[in-house]
Design a protein around this motif. Structure first.
Motif, short mmCIF file in Angstrom:
data_model
loop_
_atom_site.label_atom_id
_atom_site.label_comp_id
_atom_site.label_asym_id
_atom_site.label_seq_id
_atom_site.Cartn_x
_atom_site.Cartn_y
_atom_site.Cartn_z
N ASN A 232 0.83 -1.20 0.00
CA ASN A 232 0.00 0.00 0.00
C ASN A 232 0.87 1.26 0.00
OD1 ASN A 232 -2.74 0.91 0.00
ND2 ASN A 232 -2.54 1.51 2.13
N ALA A 236 1.03 3.95 -3.20
CA ALA A 236 0.74 5.38 -2.99
C ALA A 236 1.95 6.22 -3.35
CB ALA A 236 0.34 5.62 -1.54
N GLN A 333 -5.99 -1.36 -5.01
CA GLN A 333 -6.62 -0.78 -3.83
C GLN A 333 -7.84 -1.58 -3.40
OE1 GLN A 333 -4.69 1.39 -1.98
NE2 GLN A 333 -6.23 2.98 -2.05
N ARG A 360 -0.78 4.41 3.48
CA ARG A 360 -1.06 5.18 2.27
C ARG A 360 -0.54 6.62 2.40
NH1 ARG A 360 -4.97 8.83 0.80
NH2 ARG A 360 -5.50 8.92 -1.42
#
Length: 424
Positions: A232, A236, A333, A360
């Protein structure tokens, strides 16, 4: 229910039922969750466009005015885990209502601020409210919609986040032109109150979760959650790098005028808006593990494409890479959030959702800072506007080769050391 090896020896067996709410209540609940995610995202993007106006209004230099954005992001990042844990302890619906009311009040305070430092302080408090919004919306998905629709609801929330990111600059510019800078904050207050009313009337008001014998989110085996949080973070980081570096490459290396740069940069958010819900439906149909793999592969392919295709084919190559990268991010996601939250014990959903938000946000900060440094190093210039187009292209290649390689490494790790999890 199937299990990998001995995972059922240590993990509580959970049974998810379809949501007992009537149709109208479910619609209200989905609207509430969507608005909450939209507001948290809009709180960041709508303020960016106001920075030049704020610098003039308060007669302040840019390095001070930028704290209007930094204070919001810092508070959001610092409080996401705490917000989730408070939701676990005192009830997620109750804490979401509290967060929405706080967001509404602080939005009004931002609009009424008479000095820059008052605005910065109010923005920090608004970021605290946004932490509740961003964290508890994800934590409430499963108990709101039932197990069969979790993927598509996660996709819907991803779409609303993309809508907030894309809508902020245009809406903010329109409001500033018509009503002045306070309007970009004041407009958020009534929407937040509407969402709070929907949360109170439509979301399941269950009691605070019963504590398990183990305390904190790390009652789960670390190997179950850390790879997903790392992925994650990396995803990001990559997406922020595209948002940060894209305008420099398009404007200075390819020589596009500002209007064309804005048009090309809007393609990514537009794709995110269109692919969010379909990505969630694919997750529900094909299963989270398979779609997680596909999403990571697409992210890596898109990153490597960004390092090569724009140099070879110009704007067309850049757009092609974005068309590969952006749907991959939405697939990742939806699948990653669904997979992480699927087997989290009831009393830890808020905290684990907070960890997802934390990873994130840290990825976004890392992408804006470290990847920007990598780009400057590759271009051989601190002031990109003074670099040659070839140097800028080299910085672009270096940045996205590193970003793509990091995603491949994360994918290899997750395949080499798969989490011991229970699938539902």
């Amino acid at each position: 229910m199937t299990a990998h090896s001995d995972s059922d020896k240590w993990r509580p067996k959970l049974t998810y039922k379809k949501s007992p709410q009537p149709r109208t209540a479910r619609i209200g609940a989905l609207l509430c969750l969507s608005l909450s995610m939209l507001l948290a995202s809009l709180g960041t993007s709508i303020a960016n466009i106001a920075l030049p106006t704020l610098a003039l209004s308060f007669d302040a230099p840019f390095h001070r005015v930028q704290w209007v954005v930094i204070s919001y992001l810092a508070a959001l990042t610092l409080f996401v885990v705490l917000a989730g844990r408070l939701g676990d302890q005192f009830g997620r619906q109750r804490m979401l209502v509290l967060g929405l009311v706080l967001f509404s009040l602080t939005s009004a305070l931002c609009g009424l601020a008479s000095s820059l430092w008052m605005l910065i302080a109010a923005r920090a408090l608004q970021g605290v409210g946004a932490a509740f919004l961003m964290t508890l919306t994800i934590a409430l998905v499963r108990e709101t919609v039932g197990g069969a629709r979790v993927g598509r609801t996660m996709g819907l929330l991803g779409t609303m986040s993309a809508v907030g990111t894309a809508l902020g600059p245009s809406l903010g510019g329109l409001l500033i032109g018509q009503f002045g800078w306070p309007s970009v904050f004041l407009v958020l207050a009534p929407i937040s109150l509407l969402a709070a009313g929907l949360a109170h009337s439509s979301l399941p008001a269950g009691p605070p979760s019963v504590k398990s014998p183990r305390i904190g989110p790390f009652a789960l085996r670390a190997n179950d959650i850390i790879p997903h949080l790392t992925a994650n973070f990396l995803a990001a980081n990559m997406m922020m790098a595209t948002l940060l570096l894209g305008p420099f490459y398009l404007g200075f290396a390819l020589g596009l005028p500002p209007a064309m740069v804005g048009l090309v940069m809007s393609i990514g958010p537009a794709i995110s808006i269109c692919t969010g819900v379909p990505s969630g439906r694919v997750v529900d149909t094909w299963g989270s593990p398979r779609i997680l793999l596909i999403g990571l592969l697409a992210l890596a392919a898109g990153s490597f494409a960004l390092s090569a295709l724009p140099v070879m084919f110009g704007v067309g190559g850049y757009i092609t890479a974005i068309v590969i990268l952006t749907p991959g991010y939405q697939l990742f996601q939806s699948a990653n959030n669904t997979l992480v939250m699927a087997d989290v014990p009831e009393d830890q959903r808020g905290a684990v959702s907070g960890l997802l938000g934390l990873s994130r946000n840290l990825g976004l900060i890392f992408g804006a800072s470290v990847m920007g440094k990598v780009f400057s190093f590759g271009a051989g210039a601190d002031h990109i506007e003074n670099a040659t187009s070839g140097s800028i292209a080299h910085g672009m290649q270096l940045t996205f080769v590193i970003a793509g390689t990091s995603v491949v490494a994360a994918l290899w790790y997750m395949r080499r050391f798969p989490p011991n999890r229970v699938e539902y």
